[in-house]
Scaffold this motif. Structure first.
Motif, PDB file in Angstrom:
ATOM      1  N   TYR A 440      43.780  69.130  34.585  1.00 24.39           N
ATOM      2  CA  TYR A 440      44.329  68.562  35.827  1.00 24.39           C
ATOM      3  C   TYR A 440      43.263  68.347  36.904  1.00 24.39           C
ATOM      4  O   TYR A 440      43.373  67.466  37.736  1.00 24.39           O
ATOM      5  N   ASP A 441      42.236  69.169  36.891  1.00 23.69           N
ATOM      6  CA  ASP A 441      41.185  68.986  37.901  1.00 23.69           C
ATOM      7  C   ASP A 441      39.876  69.531  37.344  1.00 23.69           C
ATOM      8  O   ASP A 441      39.875  70.444  36.506  1.00 23.69           O
ATOM      9  N   GLU A 442      38.777  68.973  37.818  1.00 26.78           N
ATOM     10  CA  GLU A 442      37.467  69.442  37.377  1.00 26.78           C
ATOM     11  C   GLU A 442      36.418  69.066  38.422  1.00 26.78           C
ATOM     12  O   GLU A 442      36.412  67.948  38.924  1.00 26.78           O
ATOM     13  N   PHE A 443      35.566  70.015  38.748  1.00 25.19           N
ATOM     14  CA  PHE A 443      34.407  69.706  39.607  1.00 25.19           C
ATOM     15  C   PHE A 443      33.319  70.742  39.375  1.00 25.19           C
ATOM     16  O   PHE A 443      33.562  71.789  38.754  1.00 25.19           O
ATOM     17  N   THR A 444      32.125  70.407  39.829  1.00 21.20           N
ATOM     18  CA  THR A 444      31.022  71.378  39.747  1.00 21.20           C
ATOM     19  C   THR A 444      30.451  71.588  41.139  1.00 21.20           C
ATOM     20  O   THR A 444      30.491  70.702  41.994  1.00 21.20           O
ATOM     21  N   LEU A 445      29.902  72.759  41.316  1.00 19.99           N
ATOM     22  CA  LEU A 445      29.149  73.082  42.524  1.00 19.99           C
ATOM     23  C   LEU A 445      27.712  73.330  42.061  1.00 19.99           C
ATOM     24  O   LEU A 445      27.497  74.128  41.153  1.00 19.99           O
ATOM     25  N   SER A 446      26.772  72.626  42.644  1.00 21.87           N
ATOM     26  CA  SER A 446      25.379  72.908  42.264  1.00 21.87           C
ATOM     27  C   SER A 446      24.477  72.757  43.485  1.00 21.87           C
ATOM     28  O   SER A 446      24.731  71.915  44.367  1.00 21.87           O
ATOM     29  N   ARG A 447      23.446  73.579  43.500  1.00 21.21           N
ATOM     30  CA  ARG A 447      22.562  73.628  44.666  1.00 21.21           C
ATOM     31  C   ARG A 447      21.462  72.577  44.519  1.00 21.21           C
ATOM     32  O   ARG A 447      20.739  72.551  43.521  1.00 21.21           O
ATOM     33  N   GLY A 448      21.365  71.707  45.531  1.00 17.56           N
ATOM     34  CA  GLY A 448      20.330  70.667  45.489  1.00 17.56           C
ATOM     35  C   GLY A 448      18.987  71.225  45.938  1.00 17.56           C
ATOM     36  O   GLY A 448      18.884  72.387  46.348  1.00 17.56           O
ATOM     37  N   HIS A 454      26.200  71.061  46.553  1.00 18.58           N
ATOM     38  CA  HIS A 454      26.966  69.815  46.461  1.00 18.58           C
ATOM     39  C   HIS A 454      28.137  69.977  45.497  1.00 18.58           C
ATOM     40  O   HIS A 454      28.047  70.705  44.517  1.00 18.58           O
ATOM     41  N   VAL A 455      29.203  69.259  45.822  1.00 20.69           N
ATOM     42  CA  VAL A 455      30.396  69.306  44.977  1.00 20.69           C
ATOM     43  C   VAL A 455      30.529  67.965  44.267  1.00 20.69           C
ATOM     44  O   VAL A 455      30.577  66.912  44.916  1.00 20.69           O
ATOM     45  N   ASP A 456      30.582  68.002  42.959  1.00 22.66           N
ATOM     46  CA  ASP A 456      30.690  66.775  42.177  1.00 22.66           C
ATOM     47  C   ASP A 456      32.098  66.703  41.580  1.00 22.66           C
ATOM     48  O   ASP A 456      32.458  67.508  40.716  1.00 22.66           O
ATOM     49  N   ASP A 457      32.864  65.744  42.052  1.00 25.83           N
ATOM     50  CA  ASP A 457      34.246  65.566  41.603  1.00 25.83           C
ATOM     51  C   ASP A 457      34.258  64.902  40.233  1.00 25.83           C
ATOM     52  O   ASP A 457      33.841  63.759  40.088  1.00 25.83           O
ATOM     53  N   LYS A 458      34.736  65.600  39.224  1.00 23.11           N
ATOM     54  CA  LYS A 458      34.758  65.048  37.854  1.00 23.11           C
ATOM     55  C   LYS A 458      36.160  64.591  37.470  1.00 23.11           C
ATOM     56  O   LYS A 458      36.402  64.279  36.305  1.00 23.11           O
ATOM     57  N   ALA A 459      37.073  64.629  38.433  1.00 23.53           N
ATOM     58  CA  ALA A 459      38.482  64.362  38.084  1.00 23.53           C
ATOM     59  C   ALA A 459      38.987  63.047  38.674  1.00 23.53           C
ATOM     60  O   ALA A 459      40.192  62.825  38.750  1.00 23.53           O
ATOM     61  N   ARG A 460      38.055  62.166  39.054  1.00 27.41           N
ATOM     62  CA  ARG A 460      38.492  60.936  39.729  1.00 27.41           C
ATOM     63  C   ARG A 460      39.413  60.083  38.860  1.00 27.41           C
ATOM     64  O   ARG A 460      40.303  59.409  39.363  1.00 27.41           O
ATOM     65  N   LEU A 462      41.467  61.192  36.630  1.00 29.80           N
ATOM     66  CA  LEU A 462      42.718  61.874  36.251  1.00 29.80           C
ATOM     67  C   LEU A 462      43.805  61.563  37.285  1.00 29.80           C
ATOM     68  O   LEU A 462      43.561  61.680  38.487  1.00 29.80           O
ATOM     69  N   PRO A 463      44.986  61.175  36.839  1.00 32.58           N
ATOM     70  CA  PRO A 463      46.043  60.866  37.821  1.00 32.58           C
ATOM     71  C   PRO A 463      46.530  62.136  38.525  1.00 32.58           C
ATOM     72  O   PRO A 463      46.513  63.220  37.931  1.00 32.58           O
ATOM     73  N   VAL A 488      54.125  59.346  48.325  1.00 32.53           N
ATOM     74  CA  VAL A 488      53.413  59.397  47.035  1.00 32.53           C
ATOM     75  C   VAL A 488      52.866  58.002  46.712  1.00 32.53           C
ATOM     76  O   VAL A 488      51.702  57.848  46.322  1.00 32.53           O
ATOM     77  N   LYS A 489      53.706  56.988  46.910  1.00 30.91           N
ATOM     78  CA  LYS A 489      53.307  55.607  46.601  1.00 30.91           C
ATOM     79  C   LYS A 489      52.110  55.200  47.473  1.00 30.91           C
ATOM     80  O   LYS A 489      51.129  54.640  46.983  1.00 30.91           O
ATOM     81  N   GLU A 490      52.211  55.515  48.757  1.00 34.27           N
ATOM     82  CA  GLU A 490      51.120  55.140  49.672  1.00 34.27           C
ATOM     83  C   GLU A 490      49.817  55.838  49.284  1.00 34.27           C
ATOM     84  O   GLU A 490      48.751  55.248  49.337  1.00 34.27           O
ATOM     85  N   ARG A 491      49.944  57.112  48.893  1.00 32.02           N
ATOM     86  CA  ARG A 491      48.727  57.854  48.502  1.00 32.02           C
ATOM     87  C   ARG A 491      48.109  57.218  47.250  1.00 32.02           C
ATOM     88  O   ARG A 491      46.900  57.059  47.166  1.00 32.02           O
ATOM     89  N   ARG A 492      48.945  56.849  46.303  1.00 34.30           N
ATOM     90  CA  ARG A 492      48.427  56.229  45.064  1.00 34.30           C
ATOM     91  C   ARG A 492      47.718  54.910  45.383  1.00 34.30           C
ATOM     92  O   ARG A 492      46.663  54.614  44.826  1.00 34.30           O
ATOM     93  N   GLU A 493      48.300  54.152  46.294  1.00 28.96           N
ATOM     94  CA  GLU A 493      47.673  52.876  46.657  1.00 28.96           C
ATOM     95  C   GLU A 493      46.335  53.095  47.358  1.00 28.96           C
ATOM     96  O   GLU A 493      45.357  52.424  47.094  1.00 28.96           O
ATOM     97  N   ARG A 494      46.316  54.100  48.246  1.00 31.97           N
ATOM     98  CA  ARG A 494      45.057  54.417  48.959  1.00 31.97           C
ATOM     99  C   ARG A 494      43.975  54.815  47.970  1.00 31.97           C
ATOM    100  O   ARG A 494      42.834  54.410  48.074  1.00 31.97           O
ATOM    101  N   ARG A 495      44.376  55.632  46.984  1.00 31.80           N
ATOM    102  CA  ARG A 495      43.379  56.124  46.005  1.00 31.80           C
ATOM    103  C   ARG A 495      42.861  54.998  45.118  1.00 31.80           C
ATOM    104  O   ARG A 495      41.713  55.003  44.700  1.00 31.80           O
ATOM    105  N   LYS A 496      43.735  54.031  44.845  1.00 29.21           N
ATOM    106  CA  LYS A 496      43.300  52.878  44.022  1.00 29.21           C
ATOM    107  C   LYS A 496      42.192  52.103  44.715  1.00 29.21           C
ATOM    108  O   LYS A 496      41.263  51.617  44.101  1.00 29.21           O
ATOM    109  N   LYS A 497      42.320  52.017  46.040  1.00 25.23           N
ATOM    110  CA  LYS A 497      41.351  51.227  46.815  1.00 25.23           C
ATOM    111  C   LYS A 497      40.012  51.943  46.966  1.00 25.23           C
ATOM    112  O   LYS A 497      39.004  51.331  47.256  1.00 25.23           O
TER     113      LYS A 497
END
Ligand SMILES: [Fe+2]
Length: 498
Positions: A440-448, A454-460, A462-463, A488-497
């Motif tokens: 359902y969700d995935e991200f990493t935290l790594s030190r630059g 930095h947080v790297d979102d790996k779940a973009r 995933l619905p 919910v609909k508005e959030r989905r549309e925002r995320r699509k953009k």
């Protein structure tokens, strides 16, 4: 000639009686409306704010039960074993035997236990514990508990190996709060089958139980499927582990005797707020239910600041119940948001694990260039009780109506966070579903190189899932359902953009 002083006539200083009367006409009904609303609110919310689930009378069996393995302040060398047996204090002990990392079985020995009689609202029971230190890396310990003439079966736990010191893997759960204990039994069965041999501990963000009664604790221990005898449990108290006493709250009397956490918390919160040191992280646990008064806020603030800044490990993970940015619709934890969020931001927290909202949310902090940096804040839940989420812009990822567990791996260079849905009931428990289908969700935290985490979102891709549907059938409920669907609909549309 001196004229006699005449004081000015204060013509307009007399109150206009008509105006006063007018104000009274407005104020009195307004006051009545406020009082009436308060009365209705108190009537509706009295049980939730001040009431406790009744505790049925119970007696504690002689049998050794409710065994709980917890770590000391040093995860690599300390463990505590706690258990319950009977209603009369008796000589108790643990018999322990080490099988070394090299496979040699060493002679066993007996360590006396400390005991106490605990009285709750409707019964009593004796709780015992033994704290073990100087345990060895990679060793397996066989143990048997004894109270009076009773002995437990032989159990075992294994200490982290040298290799485990480079990797810490654990499962974090938000609220489990399962009144019947059935759903949570299946969840812990799944954790046992999938992960028990790979994880080093369970992290629980509070509200393990429905309410502070012996019966709910009984359900909790049954649900755990024996994991409590072999995998350390690290838990934060939640509000459902508290007994309400008017406006005051009191942590259930069984909490400390069942867990005996390290004594390194703030004064007045010993064994409720505490921290545990791992080779690569410090895990800081806060009891957030009872820090709503000034003395507790101040003592926790300075303690948290010290716990974060004095850590020498590369990562700081913080676990507590009440979220700094709530995901439940309309909820705000003002003190967590306005006081403790800044402490976490300013003093080096990397990952913050929270509960209470019975929904899912992840948010990060924004860096100077708008990039996502630590701390990452997560709210999760494994409870059958689900709440409607709000749609605050602070949350990067949301979910509702879900039961999730998080599988987290900490190495020197990164924290890898994954969140999974529990396997659906329709799938046989004997054949575990491919876990990637439940991600359902995935991200990493790594030190630059700049030292910033930095947080790297790996779940973009995933619905997001919004499965909340507990709307009432009346017109008010249906109106809410329509509004929720729209958001919910508005959030989905925002995320699509994006
Ligand atoms: Fe809660």
């Amino acid at each position: 000639m001196r004229t006699k002083y005449k004081p000015p006539r204060l013509r307009n200083l007399k109150p206009d009686k008509r105006k006063g009367r007018k104000k009274r006409y407005i104020l009195i009904p307004l006051l009545l409306v406020i009082l009436l609303s308060l009365g209705i609110l108190l009537k509706v919310r009295w049980g939730a704010w001040f009431g406790n689930a009744p505790e049925a009378p119970y007696s504690t069996p002689e049998e050794i039960t409710r065994i709980t393995l917890t770590p000391g302040s040093d995860f690599t060398s300390e463990r505590t074993l706690s258990w319950r047996s009977g209603e009369r204090l008796e000589a108790s002990a643990v018999y322990i035997q080490e099988i070394t990392a090299g496979g040699d079985t060493l002679p066993g020995h007996r360590i006396p236990a400390l005991g106490r009689l605990v009285k709750s609202r409707s019964g009593k029971g004796c709780f015992y514990h033994v704290s073990l230190d100087s345990l060895h890396l990679g060793a397996r310990y066989l143990y048997r508990l004894q109270s009076g003439e009773r002995r437990s079966p032989i159990y075992s736990f294994t200490m982290p190996t040298e290799r485990d010191c480079d990797t810490t893997r654990f499962v974090y759960l938000g609220d489990v709060q399962d009144p019947a204990g059935q759903m949570s039994s299946t969840f812990f069965r799944e954790i046992k089958a999938r992960l028990a041999d790979s994880i080093q501990f369970l992290a629980l963000a509070g509200d393990q139980i429905e309410g502070p009664t012996d019966q709910y604790w009984q359900s909790w221990y049954q649900a755990l499927q024996g994991l409590n005898t072999r995998i350390p449990v690290i838990a934060a108290p939640g509000n459902h582990e508290y007994l309400k006493r008017g406006f005051a709250r009191e942590l259930d009397v069984r909490w400390i005797p069942q867990t005996n956490y390290p004594l390194n918390g703030p004064k007045d919160f010993l064994q409720r707020s505490y921290y545990i040191d791992f080779p690569l992280m410090r895990l800081i646990v806060l009891d957030t239910t009872d820090i709503m008064w000034l003395g507790a806020i101040n003592s926790h603030k300075s303690w948290l600041r010290h716990a974060l800044s004095s850590s020498r490990q590369p990562w700081q993970v913080v676990l507590f119940h009440h979220a700094v940015d709530c995901v439940r619709e309309g909820r705000k934890n003002l003190i967590m948001h306005h006081v403790f969020k800044d402490e976490l931001l300013d003093h080096g927290a990397d990952l913050v694990l929270q509960g209470h909202d019975h929904g899912y949310a992840r948010s990060t902090t924004r860096g100077q260039r708008g990039d996502t940096i630590a701390p990452a804040f997560v709210i999760s839940s494994a409870s059958p009780k689900v709440y409607r989420n709000g749609f605050s812009a602070v949350h990067d990822r949301l979910g509702s109506g879900l039961q999730l567990y998080q599988d987290i791996t900490v190495t020197k260079s990164q924290i890898h966070y994954t969140s999974y849905r529990f396997q659906p009931d329709s799938v046989s428990r004997d054949s575990l579903l491919d876990r990637s289908k439940l991600l359902y969700d995935e991200f990493t935290l790594s030190r630059g190189r700049d030292g910033v985490v930095h947080v790297d979102d790996k779940a973009r891709s995933l619905p997001e899932l919004f499965l909340y549907e507990n709307f009432s059938t009346d017109s008010k409920g249906q109106k809410r359902a329509a509004q929720y669907a729209k958001e919910v609909k508005e959030r989905r549309e925002r995320r699509k953009k994006q």
